[in-house]
Motif scaffolding. Sequence first.
Motif, PDB file in Angstrom:
ATOM      1  N   THR A  54       0.826  -1.210   0.000  1.00  0.00           N
ATOM      2  CA  THR A  54       0.000   0.000   0.000  1.00  0.00           C
ATOM      3  C   THR A  54       0.853   1.250   0.000  1.00  0.00           C
ATOM      4  N   SER A  55       2.111   1.135   0.410  1.00  0.00           N
ATOM      5  CA  SER A  55       2.993   2.301   0.440  1.00  0.00           C
ATOM      6  C   SER A  55       3.270   2.839  -0.950  1.00  0.00           C
ATOM      7  N   LEU A  56       3.254   1.955  -1.953  1.00  0.00           N
ATOM      8  CA  LEU A  56       3.581   2.378  -3.306  1.00  0.00           C
ATOM      9  C   LEU A  56       2.333   2.610  -4.150  1.00  0.00           C
ATOM     10  N   MET A  57       1.167   2.604  -3.534  1.00  0.00           N
ATOM     11  CA  MET A  57      -0.070   2.850  -4.263  1.00  0.00           C
ATOM     12  C   MET A  57      -0.494   4.308  -4.166  1.00  0.00           C
ATOM     13  N   ILE A  58       0.277   5.128  -3.453  1.00  0.00           N
ATOM     14  CA  ILE A  58      -0.022   6.540  -3.294  1.00  0.00           C
ATOM     15  C   ILE A  58       0.517   7.313  -4.490  1.00  0.00           C
ATOM     16  N   LEU A  59      -0.221   8.323  -4.945  1.00  0.00           N
ATOM     17  CA  LEU A  59       0.247   9.150  -6.049  1.00  0.00           C
ATOM     18  C   LEU A  59       1.603   9.750  -5.711  1.00  0.00           C
ATOM     19  N   GLY A  60       2.538   9.649  -6.633  1.00  0.00           N
ATOM     20  CA  GLY A  60       3.857  10.236  -6.420  1.00  0.00           C
ATOM     21  C   GLY A  60       4.781   9.425  -5.533  1.00  0.00           C
ATOM     22  N   ALA A  61       4.339   8.256  -5.092  1.00  0.00           N
ATOM     23  CA  ALA A  61       5.182   7.437  -4.215  1.00  0.00           C
ATOM     24  C   ALA A  61       6.337   6.836  -5.000  1.00  0.00           C
ATOM     25  N   ASN A  62       7.387   6.442  -4.283  1.00  0.00           N
ATOM     26  CA  ASN A  62       8.526   5.777  -4.906  1.00  0.00           C
ATOM     27  C   ASN A  62       9.095   4.750  -3.941  1.00  0.00           C
ATOM     28  N   PHE A  63      10.221   4.147  -4.306  1.00  0.00           N
ATOM     29  CA  PHE A  63      10.747   3.049  -3.495  1.00  0.00           C
ATOM     30  C   PHE A  63      11.079   3.471  -2.072  1.00  0.00           C
ATOM     31  N   ARG A  64      11.276   4.760  -1.852  1.00  0.00           N
ATOM     32  CA  ARG A  64      11.579   5.237  -0.506  1.00  0.00           C
ATOM     33  C   ARG A  64      10.409   5.051   0.453  1.00  0.00           C
ATOM     34  N   ASP A  65       9.208   4.928  -0.102  1.00  0.00           N
ATOM     35  CA  ASP A  65       8.023   4.768   0.730  1.00  0.00           C
ATOM     36  C   ASP A  65       7.761   3.319   1.117  1.00  0.00           C
ATOM     37  N   LEU A  66       8.572   2.410   0.611  1.00  0.00           N
ATOM     38  CA  LEU A  66       8.399   0.999   0.935  1.00  0.00           C
ATOM     39  C   LEU A  66       8.987   0.675   2.307  1.00  0.00           C
ATOM     40  N   PRO A  67       8.449  -0.339   2.967  1.00  0.00           N
ATOM     41  CA  PRO A  67       8.988  -0.714   4.282  1.00  0.00           C
ATOM     42  C   PRO A  67      10.404  -1.263   4.176  1.00  0.00           C
ATOM     43  N   GLY A  68      11.162  -1.081   5.244  1.00  0.00           N
ATOM     44  CA  GLY A  68      12.535  -1.575   5.281  1.00  0.00           C
ATOM     45  C   GLY A  68      13.562  -0.604   4.761  1.00  0.00           C
ATOM     46  N   ILE A  69      13.140   0.652   4.456  1.00  0.00           N
ATOM     47  CA  ILE A  69      14.043   1.671   3.929  1.00  0.00           C
ATOM     48  C   ILE A  69      14.077   2.867   4.878  1.00  0.00           C
ATOM     49  N   ILE A  70      15.270   3.382   5.129  1.00  0.00           N
ATOM     50  CA  ILE A  70      15.445   4.558   5.988  1.00  0.00           C
ATOM     51  C   ILE A  70      16.070   5.678   5.159  1.00  0.00           C
ATOM     52  N   VAL A  71      15.504   6.879   5.268  1.00  0.00           N
ATOM     53  CA  VAL A  71      16.056   8.062   4.603  1.00  0.00           C
ATOM     54  C   VAL A  71      16.858   8.845   5.628  1.00  0.00           C
ATOM     55  N   GLY A  72      18.153   9.013   5.366  1.00  0.00           N
ATOM     56  CA  GLY A  72      19.022   9.686   6.307  1.00  0.00           C
ATOM     57  C   GLY A  72      18.951  11.199   6.223  1.00  0.00           C
ATOM     58  N   ALA A  73      19.697  11.862   7.104  1.00  0.00           N
ATOM     59  CA  ALA A  73      19.710  13.324   7.150  1.00  0.00           C
ATOM     60  C   ALA A  73      20.296  13.929   5.880  1.00  0.00           C
ATOM     61  N   ASP A  74      21.157  13.175   5.185  1.00  0.00           N
ATOM     62  CA  ASP A  74      21.762  13.670   3.952  1.00  0.00           C
ATOM     63  C   ASP A  74      20.915  13.338   2.722  1.00  0.00           C
ATOM     64  N   ASN A  75      19.685  12.883   2.970  1.00  0.00           N
ATOM     65  CA  ASN A  75      18.739  12.505   1.914  1.00  0.00           C
ATOM     66  C   ASN A  75      19.110  11.195   1.231  1.00  0.00           C
ATOM     67  N   GLY A  76      20.111  10.509   1.727  1.00  0.00           N
ATOM     68  CA  GLY A  76      20.468   9.206   1.195  1.00  0.00           C
ATOM     69  C   GLY A  76      19.656   8.110   1.870  1.00  0.00           C
ATOM     70  N   VAL A  77      19.512   6.980   1.207  1.00  0.00           N
ATOM     71  CA  VAL A  77      18.717   5.890   1.761  1.00  0.00           C
ATOM     72  C   VAL A  77      19.594   4.695   2.085  1.00  0.00           C
ATOM     73  N   GLN A  78      19.122   3.896   3.008  1.00  0.00           N
ATOM     74  CA  GLN A  78      19.789   2.662   3.364  1.00  0.00           C
ATOM     75  C   GLN A  78      18.751   1.683   3.909  1.00  0.00           C
ATOM     76  N   ARG A  79      19.114   0.433   3.971  1.00  0.00           N
ATOM     77  CA  ARG A  79      18.192  -0.560   4.498  1.00  0.00           C
ATOM     78  C   ARG A  79      18.062  -0.430   6.015  1.00  0.00           C
ATOM     79  N   ASP A  80      16.875  -0.702   6.492  1.00  0.00           N
ATOM     80  CA  ASP A  80      16.627  -0.697   7.938  1.00  0.00           C
ATOM     81  C   ASP A  80      17.000  -2.077   8.471  1.00  0.00           C
ATOM     82  N   LEU A  81      18.138  -2.162   9.142  1.00  0.00           N
ATOM     83  CA  LEU A  81      18.645  -3.444   9.625  1.00  0.00           C
ATOM     84  C   LEU A  81      17.922  -3.926  10.876  1.00  0.00           C
ATOM     85  N   THR A  82      17.018  -3.107  11.400  1.00  0.00           N
ATOM     86  CA  THR A  82      16.297  -3.503  12.623  1.00  0.00           C
ATOM     87  C   THR A  82      15.040  -4.308  12.317  1.00  0.00           C
ATOM     88  N   VAL A  83      14.687  -4.409  11.024  1.00  0.00           N
ATOM     89  CA  VAL A  83      13.487  -5.158  10.651  1.00  0.00           C
ATOM     90  C   VAL A  83      13.872  -6.320   9.742  1.00  0.00           C
TER      91      VAL A  83
END
Length: 220
Positions: A54-83
Motif C-alpha cells: 500500500t505504500s507504493l499505491m499513493i500518487l507520487g510514491a517511490n521506493f523510498r516509501d516501501l517498508p525496510g528503507i530509511i532516509v538519512g539526514a543527507d537525503n540518502g537511503v539505506q536498508r533498515d537493519l532492525t526489521v
Amino acid sequence: MSSVKHSQVVEKENHSCQQLCELSETEASQDASKKTSHIWSSFVEQVESMCVSTSLMILGANFRDLPGIIVGADNGVQRDLTVEPILMPSGKPLVPDYAINFCDGKSTRPFSRLWWDETVPTLLCRPDLHSQSILHPEQDRVLTIRECARLQGFPDYYEFCGSVKERYCQVGNAVAIPVARALGFALGMAVRKLTGDEPIMTLPPKFSHSTASCCNLHPI
C-alpha cells in the motif's frame, strides 16, 4: 468517452499527466501486456511485488516509501537493519540494491508513480522504472506507448510502426510537438526579421494548420 471532452484534451497538448485518464482501459492493458524480452522480463515481478504494498499505491510514491528503507539526514537511503528483510516470491529483496545505490541513494525516481496534475519528466526511449518516474498514477504498470505519445503532443490518430521497443524509441526520440511548433514559428519570424525584444512570443491560433499569409510570414 465524450467526443467533446476528448477533443478538449487533445487540443490542450500540455504535459499534464491528467491526459492519460482519457485512454480506455482496454487499450492500456493491451499495450502494457506486450512484454518483450528486451524491456519487460527483467522487472515484471519487481513491479507486481512492489505495487502490492500500500505504500507504493499513493500518487507520487517511490521506493523510498516501501517498508525496510530509511532516509538519512543527507537525503540518502539505506536498508533498515532492525526489521526483517522483505523478500519477493523469487527470494530477491523487495527493494533491489540498484534502487538504493542509484545516484548515491538520493534519487526519488526508481519505481516512482506519476501524479495526475503535475508535469511529467522527460520521456526517454524505454519505460525504465529502474531510473525513471514512469509508473502509472493508479494502475500497476508503466505508461503505454500511446500515453507517452500523448505526453509528447502526438494526436491519437498518429501511428507508430515496428516492435514495442521500436515504438517507444520513436516517441522518446521525437521532439515534442508543441515544442517543434513553437520553434518553427520563432525561427520563421526571426529569419524574416519580424521579431522584437519581447521575451515571450505567442503563436497564432491554429498555427500548425495556417498558411504563410495568415501568419504574416511572406516569402523573401
